[in-house]
Write an enzyme that holds these catalytic residues in place. Structure first.
Site, PDB file in Angstrom:
ATOM      1  N   ASP A 117      -5.224  -4.512   3.806  1.00  0.00           N
ATOM      2  CA  ASP A 117      -4.705  -4.514   2.435  1.00  0.00           C
ATOM      3  C   ASP A 117      -4.774  -3.088   1.886  1.00  0.00           C
ATOM      4  O   ASP A 117      -5.855  -2.482   1.855  1.00  0.00           O
ATOM      5  CB  ASP A 117      -5.549  -5.454   1.560  1.00  0.00           C
ATOM      6  CG  ASP A 117      -4.838  -5.860   0.278  1.00  0.00           C
ATOM      7  OD1 ASP A 117      -3.709  -5.378   0.047  1.00  0.00           O
ATOM      8  OD2 ASP A 117      -5.403  -6.657  -0.484  1.00  0.00           O
TER       9      ASP A 117
ATOM     10  N   ASP B 185       2.339  -4.441   0.882  1.00  0.00           N
ATOM     11  CA  ASP B 185       1.078  -3.701   1.017  1.00  0.00           C
ATOM     12  C   ASP B 185      -0.029  -4.459   1.734  1.00  0.00           C
ATOM     13  O   ASP B 185      -1.188  -4.049   1.681  1.00  0.00           O
ATOM     14  CB  ASP B 185       0.582  -3.245  -0.356  1.00  0.00           C
ATOM     15  CG  ASP B 185       0.266  -4.415  -1.281  1.00  0.00           C
ATOM     16  OD1 ASP B 185       0.690  -5.545  -0.995  1.00  0.00           O
ATOM     17  OD2 ASP B 185      -0.396  -4.177  -2.308  1.00  0.00           O
ATOM     18  N   GLU B 186       0.287  -5.539   2.430  1.00  0.00           N
ATOM     19  CA  GLU B 186      -0.765  -6.242   3.166  1.00  0.00           C
ATOM     20  C   GLU B 186      -0.163  -7.013   4.335  1.00  0.00           C
ATOM     21  O   GLU B 186       1.007  -7.408   4.313  1.00  0.00           O
ATOM     22  CB  GLU B 186      -1.545  -7.200   2.255  1.00  0.00           C
ATOM     23  CG  GLU B 186      -0.709  -8.283   1.620  1.00  0.00           C
ATOM     24  CD  GLU B 186      -1.536  -9.273   0.831  1.00  0.00           C
ATOM     25  OE1 GLU B 186      -2.646  -9.647   1.298  1.00  0.00           O
ATOM     26  OE2 GLU B 186      -1.086  -9.694  -0.246  1.00  0.00           O
TER      27      GLU B 186
END
Length: 428
Positions: free
Chosen positions: A30, A124-125
């Protein structure tokens, strides 16, 4: 940035980077305050300062906040006005989706260098299954350190990693490793990690469900695990009870899936002031339809159902949809349907927000397209694809989508000046 922590956030050495990672092949990576971090990377002078990214108008919403801003209580999804009152000295910046998309692709490329088993959850993860990479790259914790080092050195960004035997526990681990840390949850200590956590750490437990569980005296994950399933069933229903009971005992059989199927693609806008002017609303729907069409084509997706969302000044929200005969990724068709839906709705009130969404997606390439009677074989889709290519090279501002309002040919205007070689949008 990029240094593994010997002891994770919370100070429990049992879950540090050196913990036993045998059988813990699932990583959840993350990025830390992703949007804000990308902005700081663009402007190094912002390092160490509170940075807030999101809608900067009076009705804007925070999309991301640096950890310096979070120290003042600023959080994502918070109204920007509230963030300004909490942290008036922060730097407030509008979102730059192009920059975040570029950074996301670079980070995901690093993940895919490590293992082909990557399941992105958002820009973003992602989950990674690194079982097959162990022989070449080392243990899961070693691979986590490698990923964090490469993201820091190659992209100038930081990330946090959870290492565990299941997706659920790995995701909880990365959340508790933030910022810029790593947590390893050994297989034989999953319950020691899980059970002290607050009940809202369980997936699917929102504010209302957490409040219901706390009223029953179930304030921790361990309490939920020990509670009779019948009690959970009467409070939350059959499906939720079974789901939470399994998670509370650390059981999550889901594997990392490399196939991520989008269910819908949409866009929406919140007006700075409530709008009653029909032409303003019409142009907003056109702009949103143009964005959705471009995103569909970029993802090689097309959908049959077009829906609109209209939020009135008193916050009442109305949704309407229409299913077309064939799937589309053409902005002109999306707009025509969205505008017809709005005209049929006739809300008769001032408008706070409008949105456009295309649902029921399928792969667009190679799919049959039924032409309108008498329509040419090549037309609007090809024109919009050409506009996509021009936008990719010169920026979206060269496109004049408003010509659709009058049924005219889409106009593409190249910029009068040559794009400098240093411009990141210039072709390689």
């Amino acid at each position: 940035m990029g240094r593994s922590q010997a002891v994770p956030r919370g100070g429990d050495p049992r879950f540090g980077a050196g913990a036993d990672d045998t059988g813990c092949a699932i990583l959840h990576v993350d990025m830390d305050a992703f949007y804000a971090s990308v902005e700081v990377r663009k402007r190094p002078d912002l390092a160490g300062r509170p940075v807030v990214v999101g809608g900067i108008g009076p009705r804007g919403v925070v999309s991301s906040a640096s950890y310096e801003a979070r120290a003042y209580g600023v959080r994502s999804a918070m109204p920007t006005a509230r963030a300004r009152s909490l942290c008036p000295g922060a730097v407030f910046l509008p979102v730059d989706f192009a920059a975040y998309g570029e950074a996301s692709r670079a980070v995901m490329a690093i993940f895919n260098d490590v293992t082909p088993l990557v399941e992105p959850l958002s820009v973003d993860e992602a989950f990674l299954d690194v079982a097959g990479a162990a022989r070449l790259l080392g243990s899961p914790a070693t691979i986590a350190a490698l990923i964090r080092r490469r993201v820091a050195e190659e992209e100038g960004l930081s990330c946090s990693v959870g290492v565990a035997s299941t997706k659920f526990v790995a995701k909880l681990g990365s959340a508790r490793a933030k910022p810029d840390g790593v947590i390893v949850v050994p297989r034989d200590q999953v319950l020691d990690f899980l059970h002290p956590l607050p009940v809202d750490a369980l997936w699917g437990v929102g504010e209302k469900a957490a409040e219901t569980l706390r009223r029953l005296g179930l304030a921790t994950v361990g309490a939920v695990a020990e509670a009779p399933v019948g009690m959970l069933r009467s409070a939350l229903g059959e499906a939720a009870a079974a789901h939470l009971h399994e998670l509370a005992w650390g059981r999550d059989p889901r594997q990392v899936s490399v196939e991520h199927v989008e269910k819908s693609i949409g866009a929406e806008v919140t007006f700075d002031t409530d709008v009653a002017d029909v032409e303003v609303i019409k142009r907003a729907l056109l702009d949103l339809s143009t964005k959705v069409g471009a995103r569909l084509r970029r993802a090689d997706q097309a959908g049959r159902t077009v829906s609109i969302k209209v939020r009135l000044a008193d916050f009442r929200t109305v949704n309407r949809s229409r299913t077309l005969g064939t799937a589309t990724d053409v902005a002109r068709e999306i707009f025509a349907t969205a505008w017809a839906l709005y005209q049929a709705l006739r809300p008769g009130d001032r408008i706070r927000l409008v949105g456009v969404r295309v649902e029921g997606l399928a792969v667009a390439s190679g799919s049959a397209r039924q032409l309108e009677l008498g329509a040419p074989e090549r037309g609007w889709r090809e024109a919009e694809a050409a506009a996509d290519a021009a936008a990719a090279r010169f920026g979206r501002s060269v496109i004049q989508p408003a010509s659709l309002l009058a049924g005219e040919r889409m106009e593409i205007r190249p910029r009068p000046s040559v794009v400098p070689l240093s411009d990141p949008r210039s072709p390689s």
